[in-house]
Design a protein around this motif. Structure first.
Motif, PDB file in Angstrom:
ATOM      1  N   LYS A 187       0.743  -1.211  -0.109  1.00  0.00           N
ATOM      2  CA  LYS A 187       0.015   0.025   0.061  1.00  0.00           C
ATOM      3  C   LYS A 187       0.885   1.088   0.031  1.00  0.00           C
ATOM      4  O   LYS A 187       0.648   2.138  -0.668  1.00  0.00           O
ATOM      5  N   LYS A 188       1.925   1.382   0.730  1.00  0.00           N
ATOM      6  CA  LYS A 188       2.601   2.339   0.783  1.00  0.00           C
ATOM      7  C   LYS A 188       3.438   2.862  -0.555  1.00  0.00           C
ATOM      8  O   LYS A 188       3.752   3.922  -0.975  1.00  0.00           O
ATOM      9  N   ASN A 189       3.926   1.589  -1.030  1.00  0.00           N
ATOM     10  CA  ASN A 189       4.685   1.696  -2.200  1.00  0.00           C
ATOM     11  C   ASN A 189       3.627   1.966  -3.658  1.00  0.00           C
ATOM     12  O   ASN A 189       4.013   2.186  -4.683  1.00  0.00           O
ATOM     13  N   LYS A 190       2.402   1.911  -3.387  1.00  0.00           N
ATOM     14  CA  LYS A 190       1.355   1.716  -4.342  1.00  0.00           C
ATOM     15  C   LYS A 190       1.738   0.641  -5.435  1.00  0.00           C
ATOM     16  O   LYS A 190       1.699   1.132  -6.581  1.00  0.00           O
ATOM     17  N   ASP A 191       2.041  -0.285  -4.959  1.00  0.00           N
ATOM     18  CA  ASP A 191       2.532  -1.548  -5.783  1.00  0.00           C
ATOM     19  C   ASP A 191       1.363  -2.470  -5.955  1.00  0.00           C
ATOM     20  O   ASP A 191      -0.066  -2.094  -5.557  1.00  0.00           O
ATOM     21  N   TYR A 192       1.485  -3.758  -6.782  1.00  0.00           N
ATOM     22  CA  TYR A 192       0.405  -4.420  -7.181  1.00  0.00           C
ATOM     23  C   TYR A 192       0.815  -6.032  -6.483  1.00  0.00           C
ATOM     24  O   TYR A 192      -0.055  -6.609  -6.573  1.00  0.00           O
ATOM     25  N   ARG A 226       6.755  -1.090  -9.393  1.00  0.00           N
ATOM     26  CA  ARG A 226       5.854  -0.005  -9.186  1.00  0.00           C
ATOM     27  C   ARG A 226       6.569   1.168 -10.003  1.00  0.00           C
ATOM     28  O   ARG A 226       5.638   2.134 -10.253  1.00  0.00           O
TER      29      ARG A 226
END
Length: 287
Positions: free
Chosen positions: A47-52, A274
């Protein structure tokens, strides 16, 4: 754009801050030893990295510890570290244990996969190659010395480690992980030379990757870019660029999972998921 080259940044593990730990109400010790904390932190970092992708574990010592390596778990942002080598002499390796996947930190990793899978997360699990695991159990200089003096004994040991790593990979896939992140950071072509690299490292990596393929179902094996380029440079694999028209590398990985024609990819780093996708996905075909 040179598809044949890969420049490693050297950062292949997430940097974990005190704030990350506070947000999940766990300790640094917990995130290396308890499945619930591992799963919580993976989600927090995603969530912090806006990753998948949720990426676990947060250290490289899981397999080696399960094979007897001496590992110190710190209650700080220092990852688990090795102290001394478990095996000093080749004769001691006759007692190399089989991994008990039902206990210890390796079991916690498997349980954390199930926790994340139950939350419909895409999970990537890092796996170390046999040679790298071996180098965590015995000094690399000794391994090379014994390989020159008694190569057949070293091959037997690497075969035993390989069987354990393959079994671990099967359990990872069966637990629900969609991605195995496979790396062999101790295998340095420029240090070992081509012949020793092929016989000590690449041979076992290729055998494992071929053996795991029948178990890969809507999943992929992501080979570390440094590892895959060494396989390519030693003529052990072919590369096929796949253009998926995605915004980020992570989206490309996620999209490739659904394709039956893509099972092994490389020439990139999962730490780049990301980032904007500037090159095609590189599919590997082993020879």
């Amino acid at each position: 754009m040179n598809l044949l080259e890969f420049n490693c940044s050297g950062n292949d593990l997430e940097l974990i801050s005190q704030n990350d730990i506070d947000n999940i109400n766990c300790s640094f010790h917990d995130i290396y030893t308890k499945s619930d904390a591992i799963a919580k932190l993976a989600l927090e970092i995603k969530k912090k990295n806006k990753d998948y992708i949720c990426k676990i574990p947060f250290c490289v010592s899981i397999e080696a510890e399960a094979l007897g390596a001496k590992v110190r778990i710190h209650d700080s942002n220092i990852p688990p570290s090795f102290y001394n080598y478990r095996y000093k002499d080749i004769g001691e390796l006759d007692f190399l244990p089989n991994i008990d996947f039902s206990k210890g930190r390796i079991n916690e990793v498997l349980e954390s996969i199930k926790r994340l899978k139950s939350q419909n997360q895409i999970v990537s699990v890092r796996v170390e190659a046999p040679f790298t695991v071996f180098s965590m159990l015995m000094d690399l200089k000794k391994i090379m010395y014994y390989f020159v003096k008694v190569p057949e004994r070293i091959k037997v040991i690497l075969d035993r480690i390989s069987k354990q790593i393959l079994e671990y990979m099967k359990l990872i896939l069966a637990s629900g992980a969609q991605i195995i992140s496979y790396a062999d950071p101790s295998a340095m072509l420029e240090y070992l030379g081509c012949d020793m690299y092929k016989n000590l490292c690449a041979r076992y990596t290729c055998n494992i990757l071929k053996a795991i393929l029948p178990y890969v179902k809507k999943q992929i094996i992501h080979v570390c870019g440094k590892t895959s380029t060494m396989l390519y440079k030693t003529n052990l694999c072919e590369i096929v660029p796949i253009y998926l028209n995605t915004e980020t590398y992570g989206q490309a990985i996620v999209k490739s999972i659904e394709r039956d024609d893509i099972k092994i990819v490389g020439h990139n780093c999962l730490m780049n998921t990301r980032l904007k996708s500037c090159r095609p996905l590189i599919k590997l075909n082993l020879k």
